[in-house]
Design a protein around this motif. Structure first.
Motif, mmCIF file in Angstrom:
data_model
loop_
_atom_site.group_PDB
_atom_site.id
_atom_site.type_symbol
_atom_site.label_atom_id
_atom_site.label_comp_id
_atom_site.label_asym_id
_atom_site.label_seq_id
_atom_site.Cartn_x
_atom_site.Cartn_y
_atom_site.Cartn_z
ATOM 1 N N PHE A 32 -7.539 -12.648 -12.292
ATOM 2 C CA PHE A 32 -6.162 -12.558 -11.796
ATOM 3 C C PHE A 32 -5.734 -13.880 -11.159
ATOM 4 N N ARG A 33 -6.644 -14.481 -10.369
ATOM 5 C CA ARG A 33 -6.334 -15.781 -9.766
ATOM 6 C C ARG A 33 -6.162 -16.840 -10.844
ATOM 7 N N LYS A 34 -7.001 -16.788 -11.865
ATOM 8 C CA LYS A 34 -6.935 -17.748 -12.967
ATOM 9 C C LYS A 34 -5.591 -17.656 -13.673
ATOM 10 N N ASP A 35 -5.090 -16.439 -13.834
ATOM 11 C CA ASP A 35 -3.799 -16.227 -14.513
ATOM 12 C C ASP A 35 -2.623 -16.247 -13.546
ATOM 13 N N ASP A 36 -2.910 -16.586 -12.280
ATOM 14 C CA ASP A 36 -1.877 -16.667 -11.238
ATOM 15 C C ASP A 36 -1.142 -15.339 -11.063
ATOM 16 N N ILE A 37 -1.913 -14.267 -11.083
ATOM 17 C CA ILE A 37 -1.367 -12.925 -10.873
ATOM 18 C C ILE A 37 -1.885 -12.395 -9.541
ATOM 19 N N ILE A 38 -0.968 -11.944 -8.702
ATOM 20 C CA ILE A 38 -1.343 -11.415 -7.394
ATOM 21 C C ILE A 38 -1.007 -9.922 -7.341
ATOM 22 N N PRO A 39 -1.970 -9.074 -7.039
ATOM 23 C CA PRO A 39 -1.640 -7.647 -6.863
ATOM 24 C C PRO A 39 -0.636 -7.477 -5.728
ATOM 25 N N LEU A 40 0.308 -6.569 -5.924
ATOM 26 C CA LEU A 40 1.352 -6.336 -4.940
ATOM 27 C C LEU A 40 1.290 -4.892 -4.441
ATOM 28 N N PRO A 41 1.729 -4.648 -3.196
ATOM 29 C CA PRO A 41 1.896 -3.259 -2.768
ATOM 30 C C PRO A 41 2.795 -2.526 -3.770
ATOM 31 N N GLY A 42 2.392 -1.323 -4.122
ATOM 32 C CA GLY A 42 3.132 -0.559 -5.122
ATOM 33 C C GLY A 42 2.530 -0.656 -6.509
ATOM 34 N N ASP A 43 1.652 -1.644 -6.737
ATOM 35 C CA ASP A 43 1.007 -1.766 -8.040
ATOM 36 C C ASP A 43 0.104 -0.570 -8.310
ATOM 37 N N LYS A 44 0.170 -0.070 -9.528
ATOM 38 C CA LYS A 44 -0.792 0.923 -9.989
ATOM 39 C C LYS A 44 -1.944 0.170 -10.635
ATOM 40 N N VAL A 45 -3.159 0.438 -10.181
ATOM 41 C CA VAL A 45 -4.316 -0.342 -10.626
ATOM 42 C C VAL A 45 -5.473 0.575 -10.993
ATOM 43 N N SER A 46 -6.342 0.043 -11.843
ATOM 44 C CA SER A 46 -7.640 0.674 -12.052
ATOM 45 C C SER A 46 -8.671 -0.155 -11.306
ATOM 46 N N PHE A 47 -9.688 0.488 -10.780
ATOM 47 C CA PHE A 47 -10.661 -0.230 -9.970
ATOM 48 C C PHE A 47 -12.055 0.360 -10.178
ATOM 49 N N SER A 48 -13.057 -0.438 -9.846
ATOM 50 C CA SER A 48 -14.440 0.029 -9.882
ATOM 51 C C SER A 48 -14.980 0.063 -8.462
ATOM 52 N N ILE A 49 -15.900 0.975 -8.195
ATOM 53 C CA ILE A 49 -16.513 1.114 -6.873
ATOM 54 C C ILE A 49 -17.740 0.205 -6.803
ATOM 55 N N ILE A 50 -17.801 -0.613 -5.758
ATOM 56 C CA ILE A 50 -18.955 -1.484 -5.545
ATOM 57 C C ILE A 50 -19.940 -0.847 -4.584
ATOM 58 N N ASP A 51 -19.431 -0.324 -3.468
ATOM 59 C CA ASP A 51 -20.284 0.260 -2.435
ATOM 60 C C ASP A 51 -19.646 1.562 -1.962
ATOM 61 N N THR A 52 -20.263 2.684 -2.295
ATOM 62 C CA THR A 52 -19.694 3.990 -1.926
ATOM 63 C C THR A 52 -19.780 4.235 -0.423
ATOM 64 N N ASN A 53 -20.784 3.663 0.237
ATOM 65 C CA ASN A 53 -20.926 3.855 1.686
ATOM 66 C C ASN A 53 -19.829 3.131 2.457
ATOM 67 N N LYS A 54 -19.491 1.925 1.998
ATOM 68 C CA LYS A 54 -18.479 1.122 2.685
ATOM 69 C C LYS A 54 -17.084 1.310 2.087
#
Length: 297
Positions: A32-54
């Protein structure tokens, strides 16, 4: 892969609300940084979990946006509530009309909310209604102190992402605190001397209401530039003009100096409010000057 909505972003961390995982603190993938794209509040996103405890994760994809605002930086906004104080500060109708045009340009539904009705007479309120009665915009009249009008307001916020905007000191943050039932936004008093409020909103953040609606406050504006509007398209952003367009004597009528202009006739007949029309003339002159300057370069 789980989906969620970006509620806020601070210092490179994004807080995603997911129906299954709750709030997840995420970073965005480097692409995203490489393509100069910044996530914004209101964005619908898919994500992966790195740490379920944290409860931490990584944003994998930003889904296509239906709309995007720059100030505040928010995506997928469906409604813009322009808050105007009936008094203290005095209403800035030039600023209001600029915001209405911007909402139209972004394909966002505009709603006009007049606050502090307890400080004005019924005659003042009727005069305001008359100015906008032929626009088709939804008008709401509110008293933050007595809660008058809040039930109707909550109804239109349900299942929408709504941005609140307006002059400094009109009561946006106070209204949001009432809607949320908690002091979630700082508020600023209006200076008696200059009738301006302190800017109390520091970053864009979605606030979830009890009915599922999402709202965001904005910094108070002392000025607001009209950008992105083409001169010949200005008329299209005035709903009360629409039924009259294409009926003037001359094609490409500017509705200012030409004879046999149906829009000007509607103004004379009272079908279009004269104050709104005068502000249209003002905006047209500004846009024409900007266009002329571009062609001189």
């Amino acid at each position: 892969m789980p989906l969620g909505v970006v509620m806020k972003g601070i210092g490179g961390f994004y807080y995603i609300k997911s129906s299954f995982h709750g709030i997840i603190e995420c970073k965005a993938r480097g692409i995203f940084r490489k393509d100069d794209i910044i996530p914004l509040p209101g964005d619908k996103v898919s994500f992966s979990i790195i740490d379920t405890n944290k409860n931490t994760g990584l944003i994998e994809e930003i889904l296509p946006r239906s709309s995007e605002l720059v100030r505040p930086a928010v995506a997928n906004v469906t409604q813009l509530v322009v808050v105007v104080a009936v008094k203290s500060p005095q209403p800035d109708f030039l600023l209001l009309d600029k915001m209405l045009i911007t909402a139209s340009l972004k394909n966002i539904k505009p709603i006009i909310l007049f606050n502090k009705i307890d400080r004005s007479s019924g005659q003042d309120i009727e005069r305001i209604k008359k100015v906008y009665e032929n626009t088709g915009y939804d008008l709401f009249f509110l008293c933050a102190k007595s809660h008058e009008g809040f039930d109707d307001l909550m109804g239109i916020l349900k299942e929408n992402i709504t941005v609140f905007a307006g002059q400094s000191g009109v009561g946006k943050s106070t209204i949001l605190n009432r809607l949320a039932g908690a002091a979630v936004m700082e508020t600023g008093e209006v200076s008696d001397k200059i009738e301006r409020g302190r800017h109390t909103t520091r970053h864009a953040e979605l606030l979830e209401l009890s009915n599922g609606g999402l709202v965001v406050d904005t910094p108070g504006f002392s000025s607001f530039e009209l950008t992105g509007v083409e001169l010949n398209d200005l008329e299209l952003h005035y709903p009360e003009f629409i039924n009259h367009l294409g009926r003037c004597r001359f094609n490409g009528c500017s509705h200012i100096n030409e004879p046999d202009c149906v829009v000007k006739e509607a103004v004379e007949n009272g079908d279009i409010d004269n104050e709104r029309y005068e502000r249209f003339v003002h905006f047209y002159s500004l846009l024409k000057k900007q266009k002329d300057q571009r062609y001189r370069k």
